[in-house]
Each structure stands twice: as C-alpha cells, then as structure tokens.
Write a protein that holds these residues in place. Structure first.
Motif, PDB file in Angstrom:
ATOM      1  N   UNK A   1      22.247  13.633 -22.445  1.00  0.00           N
ATOM      2  CA  UNK A   1      22.827  14.124 -23.456  1.00  0.00           C
ATOM      3  C   UNK A   1      21.743  14.654 -24.604  1.00  0.00           C
ATOM      4  N   UNK A   2      20.558  13.850 -24.673  1.00  0.00           N
ATOM      5  CA  UNK A   2      19.462  14.277 -25.631  1.00  0.00           C
ATOM      6  C   UNK A   2      18.724  15.196 -25.133  1.00  0.00           C
ATOM      7  N   UNK A   3      18.812  15.893 -23.922  1.00  0.00           N
ATOM      8  CA  UNK A   3      18.022  16.724 -23.078  1.00  0.00           C
ATOM      9  C   UNK A   3      16.554  16.590 -23.564  1.00  0.00           C
ATOM     10  N   UNK A   4      16.170  15.499 -23.591  1.00  0.00           N
ATOM     11  CA  UNK A   4      14.445  15.196 -23.798  1.00  0.00           C
ATOM     12  C   UNK A   4      14.280  13.732 -23.418  1.00  0.00           C
ATOM     13  N   UNK A   5      12.801  13.273 -23.118  1.00  0.00           N
ATOM     14  CA  UNK A   5      12.489  12.189 -22.922  1.00  0.00           C
ATOM     15  C   UNK A   5      12.782  11.118 -24.093  1.00  0.00           C
ATOM     16  N   UNK A   6      13.033  10.082 -23.997  1.00  0.00           N
ATOM     17  CA  UNK A   6      13.377   9.018 -25.012  1.00  0.00           C
ATOM     18  C   UNK A   6      12.586   7.967 -24.850  1.00  0.00           C
ATOM     19  N   UNK A   7      11.985   7.066 -25.998  1.00  0.00           N
ATOM     20  CA  UNK A   7      11.201   6.047 -25.607  1.00  0.00           C
ATOM     21  C   UNK A   7      11.855   4.725 -26.049  1.00  0.00           C
ATOM     22  N   UNK A   8      11.940   3.804 -25.225  1.00  0.00           N
ATOM     23  CA  UNK A   8      12.516   2.573 -25.619  1.00  0.00           C
ATOM     24  C   UNK A   8      11.622   1.074 -25.558  1.00  0.00           C
TER      25      UNK A   8
ATOM     26  N   UNK B   1      28.671  23.343 -31.102  1.00  0.00           N
ATOM     27  CA  UNK B   1      28.288  23.210 -29.732  1.00  0.00           C
ATOM     28  C   UNK B   1      26.760  23.083 -29.879  1.00  0.00           C
ATOM     29  N   UNK B   2      26.303  23.097 -31.248  1.00  0.00           N
ATOM     30  CA  UNK B   2      24.672  23.007 -31.295  1.00  0.00           C
ATOM     31  C   UNK B   2      24.183  21.614 -31.801  1.00  0.00           C
ATOM     32  N   UNK B   3      23.494  21.027 -31.347  1.00  0.00           N
ATOM     33  CA  UNK B   3      22.883  19.890 -31.686  1.00  0.00           C
ATOM     34  C   UNK B   3      21.504  19.940 -31.627  1.00  0.00           C
ATOM     35  N   UNK B   4      20.500  19.147 -32.591  1.00  0.00           N
ATOM     36  CA  UNK B   4      19.134  19.253 -32.462  1.00  0.00           C
ATOM     37  C   UNK B   4      18.421  18.340 -31.496  1.00  0.00           C
ATOM     38  N   UNK B   5      17.358  18.495 -31.078  1.00  0.00           N
ATOM     39  CA  UNK B   5      16.540  17.463 -30.291  1.00  0.00           C
ATOM     40  C   UNK B   5      15.843  16.592 -31.469  1.00  0.00           C
ATOM     41  N   UNK B   6      15.068  15.643 -31.156  1.00  0.00           N
ATOM     42  CA  UNK B   6      14.319  14.630 -32.030  1.00  0.00           C
ATOM     43  C   UNK B   6      13.595  15.566 -33.106  1.00  0.00           C
ATOM     44  N   UNK B   7      12.840  16.549 -32.577  1.00  0.00           N
ATOM     45  CA  UNK B   7      11.913  17.427 -33.188  1.00  0.00           C
ATOM     46  C   UNK B   7      12.737  18.583 -33.618  1.00  0.00           C
TER      47      UNK B   7
ATOM     48  N   UNK C   1       6.585  -0.343 -23.765  1.00  0.00           N
ATOM     49  CA  UNK C   1       7.347   0.833 -24.036  1.00  0.00           C
ATOM     50  C   UNK C   1       8.135   1.287 -22.585  1.00  0.00           C
ATOM     51  N   UNK C   2       9.018   1.878 -22.519  1.00  0.00           N
ATOM     52  CA  UNK C   2       9.551   2.590 -21.156  1.00  0.00           C
ATOM     53  C   UNK C   2      10.035   3.965 -21.848  1.00  0.00           C
ATOM     54  N   UNK C   3      10.096   4.962 -20.921  1.00  0.00           N
ATOM     55  CA  UNK C   3      10.723   6.211 -20.990  1.00  0.00           C
ATOM     56  C   UNK C   3      11.737   6.539 -20.350  1.00  0.00           C
ATOM     57  N   UNK C   4      12.771   7.295 -20.756  1.00  0.00           N
ATOM     58  CA  UNK C   4      13.707   7.935 -19.766  1.00  0.00           C
ATOM     59  C   UNK C   4      14.203   9.251 -20.405  1.00  0.00           C
ATOM     60  N   UNK C   5      14.233  10.233 -19.324  1.00  0.00           N
ATOM     61  CA  UNK C   5      14.967  11.473 -19.898  1.00  0.00           C
ATOM     62  C   UNK C   5      16.571  11.310 -19.981  1.00  0.00           C
ATOM     63  N   UNK C   6      16.911  11.384 -21.246  1.00  0.00           N
ATOM     64  CA  UNK C   6      18.399  11.280 -21.469  1.00  0.00           C
ATOM     65  C   UNK C   6      19.425  12.435 -21.496  1.00  0.00           C
TER      66      UNK C   6
ATOM     67  N   UNK D   1      10.323  11.509 -27.371  1.00  0.00           N
ATOM     68  CA  UNK D   1       8.849  11.569 -27.065  1.00  0.00           C
ATOM     69  C   UNK D   1       8.144  12.652 -27.812  1.00  0.00           C
ATOM     70  N   UNK D   2       8.879  13.623 -28.244  1.00  0.00           N
ATOM     71  CA  UNK D   2       8.529  14.871 -28.943  1.00  0.00           C
ATOM     72  C   UNK D   2       8.221  14.489 -30.529  1.00  0.00           C
ATOM     73  N   UNK D   3       8.346  13.202 -30.703  1.00  0.00           N
ATOM     74  CA  UNK D   3       8.185  12.782 -32.210  1.00  0.00           C
ATOM     75  C   UNK D   3       7.322  11.475 -32.200  1.00  0.00           C
ATOM     76  N   UNK D   4       5.941  11.854 -31.859  1.00  0.00           N
ATOM     77  CA  UNK D   4       5.085  10.851 -31.793  1.00  0.00           C
ATOM     78  C   UNK D   4       4.536  10.258 -33.107  1.00  0.00           C
ATOM     79  N   UNK D   5       4.605  10.771 -34.424  1.00  0.00           N
ATOM     80  CA  UNK D   5       4.408  10.375 -35.461  1.00  0.00           C
ATOM     81  C   UNK D   5       5.557   9.205 -35.945  1.00  0.00           C
ATOM     82  N   UNK D   6       6.844   9.556 -35.554  1.00  0.00           N
ATOM     83  CA  UNK D   6       7.919   8.672 -35.868  1.00  0.00           C
ATOM     84  C   UNK D   6       7.799   7.147 -35.042  1.00  0.00           C
ATOM     85  N   UNK D   7       7.370   7.463 -33.651  1.00  0.00           N
ATOM     86  CA  UNK D   7       7.243   6.325 -32.966  1.00  0.00           C
ATOM     87  C   UNK D   7       6.109   5.342 -33.533  1.00  0.00           C
TER      88      UNK D   7
END
Lengths: 367, 367
Positions: free
Chosen positions: B352-359, B125-131, B345-350, B321-327
């Motif tokens: 199932x990721x429960x966070x903003x994602x960068x495209x 049931x537990x998955x991590x955010x990008x950070x 770049x474009x951003x959307x709150x995804x 978006x929580x990982x600016x270093x990686x971006x």
C-alpha cells in the motif's frame, strides 16, 4: 524547467451555496488563505459556466490560481507556475495540505484533497498502470529520446528502478525488472537445455540474455526495430549483457525484421521450435498490414503454433491483473485456436509497472 | 461525481515563437485539433502573464480548456469538466495521447506528455510516496470518514489492496500489507514465545494480532485514539482479527491512553519488557533534525530503552527507501542515545506504500 500544477479539491453541502454563502464569499476565503503563502493576489477574470463559476487570480510572480465551482458543491483549485530546475516549490506539499485543512475547517467543507505538485515538462515522469491510474516515477534524467520508423523510444533513469525503456510513452522494462523476464520464461520451472527457441520481438535483449544462461541449443530473436536494440545496448546492459552488441553467437542469432515474415518462412521450410516467446509490445507494431488488434494477436498465436513442435510451448505476457476484461479477451482468442490449446497463468509484481502482471504458458491441448 | 482534469504538456524550440509562429497561431492549431474531440470551441478569454500567455476556451458542455505558454517554450493544456458517476470520459486516455502525438507532429514540438485524467472529488484516490511522488490508487469506496480529537481517520476500499486505513490523508496500512507487520516484527527471525512486549501505538491492531500468534507471555498495547481502533475493528478484521473487539485477554491488554504517560508509570514501577515496538507516526521529512517531532522521536527512544531489559529490543518502522536523508536523521537520533545502542535495518516493499520501506531493530550496544 517545468510548470508546476498544484491541485486541490473540496466539496460543500450544495444547499449552502447561494443560501448561506455566495460563491464570491467562498472565493474571498480561499483568496485570503492563499495570500498567506503567495502574498497579495488579484482577481483577473471571472465567468459563469452552466451551473458553475470560475475565477482566475494571480500574484506578482506569474502564479495563476483557478478556482472553479462545479455542480453538487464541488470546488477545484489549480495553482500553476513556472519552475526553473533549481527553483524551490512556491508551496510545499505540507503547506498545501495545511491550506486544505484550514479551508475545510473554516468553511465547514465536506471533503478536501490535495495532490503533490505535478511537474509538467520535458522530463516525463508520469506513466499509467494497465487500468490507467497515474503513477509518478522518480525519473531524474532522459538518456535517450528518438523516434524510429516504428515507435517513439526513450530511455530514462529512475532512482529506484534504474534505467527504464519507454516505448510510445508506455513503461516497457527497467533494470529492476528481472522478475518480469524470469516469470515470462518460468525460470526454474522450464528446462531450456538443448532446446530450440524463437523470440518474437524481445528488442530489449533481456529474455535472450536470460535464456542463453540455460544452455539452449539455439535461440533466434526476430526484432523489427533496430533502434530499440541500439538504445538498450547502450543503456540497459545490466539486463541484456552483450547480446545486442554481438547480435550472433554459436547458439543464438538476432534477425532484424518483421517476425511475421520470418515465421511464414519457417512455416514454409517446416522449421519447428520447442519454445516460441511472444515478447512483442502491448500495442503491436508491424510492417505487415493488419486489421484489428485482436486479429493481429490471433494471427501471432496461430503462426506461433504452426512452428511449434507437438510438445512445444508458447510463452507470453498478458496484461495487468487490474484489467480482467482484457485478460478474458486474450483467453477468448486462445480458445478460438485450432488445433485446440490449453494454458496456465502465472502472476508477478513487476517493479516498473507498479502492479501485478499476468503471464501465459500455452501448449497444444492434447499434451 | 468528480471533476476530471486532463493535463498535457509540450515544449517548442523557444526561438520559433514570435519568429516563425505567434502564440495565437499555435493556439489556433491546438483549437482545431481539440475540436476533433469536443466539437466547436470558442475563445472566452486570453491574457498576457509576464513572459507568458494564457488562453481560455470552452465548448457547449461546460468543458474549459486552458492553454498556457510559459518561458523556455513550455506549453501546458488543461481540459476540465464535471463528470457524474456514470458519465463516460469526454476524452479517453488513448485519444488524449493521439491528440498529443498529432500536435507534436503538426507543430514539430520538442516533447509531448499526457497524463491519465485526474479525478477530483470526494472519493480521494491520490496519495504520496515518502518522496512526495503522486500515486493513484484503485479506490472505489470510502467506508469510514471521521475526525477524532487526534486525527482524520478514513478507511477506503482499494480493488487490489483491500481495505486501507488512511490517517491524516496518508496511507497507513492495507489488508494486503501483512509483509509490513511481519517485517516490523522480524517474523521468523525473532522468538516471542514467553516474552513480555509493549506496543506504542499500533491502533490498527495488526501487530498485536500477529504477535499473539507467537505465544508471548504478555503484550500491552498503548493506543491513544479509540476511534482508529473502532474503525479498524469494523473494517480491517482480516489483519487484526478480534483483538480490537475483545481489547483484553489472558496474555494481552489494550490500554487507551497516551503511551508517554504509561511508559513513565512503567519507569517509576521498574517494569521491564523484552520488546518495545514503536508503531507510531512516520519519521517526519525535515531538513534538520530539530523541532518538536524529532524531540518527540528521541523522547520515545529514550523512554523505550528505559523500560527494556538489558537484552531487550526496540523495533520500529523508519521511512521510505526513497528518503535517505530522513533515514540518516533517524539514525543520528539513535547515535545520541545513552547508554549507546546499536541497530540493524531490514527492507520490505509494502504494497500500500508502493515503495520499499525501512525497518529498524535496536538493542543496547553492549549486547
């Protein structure tokens, strides 16, 4: 500073334990693999528990490893150690998952799961959803932490949500939550110009601030907890402007007091409003002794309708969409009201709640 | 079945320990209060650890309580027990928080925190955010769980997100994630009519399905893992339609194979596309843009631009978006490309990721 808890779990075909492998054989494989990350470990204690078994290991740096066997082949591993603010993690999430995958492969396990390290300490980062799932917030600072006579009040900083108000350890509103206030007030759908409005609660000031942008005739806000307003006035200005500083203007007034007492006064005086907002905490706080929580909620509703004009509206937040039972119970209370009322619902994803939230708009049924 | 771990933590002014209170005094107060919920407890083991102390208690039902004292006044409590599917929790979250508050008050502690019970077992049931923050999903079923030669593939059911594809224990796409595909393809901003398109990866079929709605001339999808497509074709039809079933139509074709091999073939043949989509694995989180994965990402970019028409576009997902270093590191790779490219770049709150994602949308710089 915090304690880090790294949790893993596995399951093994139960018939293999005792038959093909002893628990001690399994612990040996776990120990060998843990040692790749932590160096030499020693077993400091083990014990039988019902149909289970628990084994405690330690390294030389105060890391404690607890391997526990439960029924049905379930095995949990806890890795726990003290981490000073600038210490790095003793095992990264990537390594934890590597370890998990190696163990699953080596022992031919049925499942493996690893959780990101849980950080346990004074910077509280975990809050529940309405259905009590755990969410970790990217909180990096505690800005305010005091207890009023009514509740525990904290303001913390989240990297993505801005400052967040936490009341009695539940997330209340964040700077990123304009959508919460806009959905509560049905921004763009309701016309507040020239209207008389009463807010029950609303201590964060966001609703009052947004309503004042719409040229109402007058808004009165009845908030019991002065310390909440003090905290929000200091740390939440992006959502409440200066209304908590000024407290009173040409067309608004904040009264510090028990909203129930004030509503009773309005009822006695025959005062009526176009809108009443129920913007109280989920768990009610009041000076007035009350019974069960649902009785209190029904009392709020009854009194609110007693001060509403015939075409007035009662607007409030409900609960998470993940809690249909709780929403149904609220709607049951609405159905008990006399005169009868009718209601509509709206839903918004509230950033700081990390879930869809339900908002109600209630009018007299004959409207 | 699962093991439940209920975790609490506290801190106490360090100078009070040893001076005013011994650790054993504190354990006694904890024990008395735990007994209100669990009945009689007995201390089964205790030990000194560096500057800490750990005490293990148990009840008669196999619940193990671990109270550990760390440096700087930090105290953690773990309550762990086996829970069969229909068993109720031995301590509710409400009671856990009551317990926490009573302990804070009784011992005048500096902080208290309680986490909702963690459920450890085969339903992950537990998955991590990008950070790497922990998020608990409302997952109630595992629908598919197999390992291909490339990765671990799971499809689980979430009450709010629908079916979710999990690859190597990371959330990949859910039925609720149309916004992901639409932002990746810049739906409404790009015109795909009559265009030639190549998808690298894309095994869930969602991108191909959405692109085919826009009347492209032809789409070729290069996916290495047949089993991902099999799983998604069975459980994710609301996002992929029947494209993974048919595999080939008048204006599309799915090729099962290594996209790098196929791209090399296209380069050799002089084949060019209007759009290339990078729908492969996420950008790795790494301190330095070196090693295999960044090389792989740069190779993908180089080869993609080698098969793009002069006015073609490369479209891909970035990271949280929580990982600016990686971006930033990804953007560094873009800047290294020759001929030079430019990007938006474009951003959307995804969901199932429960966070903003960068495209990213990348074109040749001279366009």
């Amino acid at each position: 500073m915090a304690a880090n808890s790294v949790l893993l779990d596995f399951s093994i075909e139960p018939s293999r334990i005792g038959d093909e492998l002893s628990r001690k054989d399994i612990v040996k494989v776990f120990k060998e693999n843990l040692e790749k990350y932590f160096g030499n470990l020693k077993i400091v204690y083990d014990m039988l528990i019902d149909d289970g078994y628990m084994c405690i290991l330690s390294d030389n740096a105060g890391t404690i490893f607890t391997i526990r066997f439960f029924g049905e082949g379930l095995i949990t591993v806890n890795i726990e150690y003290f981490k000073k603010e600038n210490d790095s993690q003793r095992i990264s999430f990537e390594s934890t998952r590597q370890l998990e995958n190696v163990l699953v492969k080596e022992l031919n396990l049925l499942h493996g799961q690893s959780l990101p390290a849980l950080s346990r300490g004074p910077i509280v980062k975990y809050f529940p959803t309405a259905d009590e799932r755990i969410i970790e917030y990217d909180i990096d600072k505690v800005l305010f932490d005091k207890r009023s006579e009514f509740q525990k009040i904290q303001i913390v900083h989240s990297k993505t949500l801005g400052n967040m108000l936490i009341l009695d350890e539940l997330q209340n509103i964040a700077e990123a939550d304009l959508i919460y206030t806009q959905t509560l007030m049905q921004h763009g759908k309701e016309n507040y110009e020239g209207k008389e409005i009463c807010i029950l609660g609303g201590g964060d000031g966001a609703l009052l601030y947004e309503l004042l942008k719409e040229n109402p005739k007058h808004v009165v806000m009845l908030e019991i907890d002065d310390l909440v307003m003090e905290a929000c006035n200091k740390y939440m200005n992006s959502i409440c402007g200066d209304v908590l500083e000024t407290r009173k203007g040409d067309n608004y007034e904040i009264i510090v007091g028990d909203c129930m007492v004030w509503i009773d006064k309005y009822i006695k005086d025959g005062k009526k409003f176009d809108y009443v907002f129920g913007d109280l905490t989920d768990i009610p706080i009041s000076d007035t002794p009350t019974g069960e929580i649902w009785d209190f909620i029904r009392t709020i509703l009854e009194k609110s309708f007693a001060v509403l004009k015939p075409d007035g509206k009662f607007m409030t937040h409900g609960n998470g969409a993940s809690c249909p039972e709780s929403l149904e119970m609220y709607e049951e209370q609405l159905k008990k009201l006399r005169p009868c009322v009718k209601f509509s619902r709206d839903t918004a994803f509230v950033p700081s709640f990390m879930e869809d939230w339900i908002f109600y708009q209630v009018t007299f049924a004959n409207q």
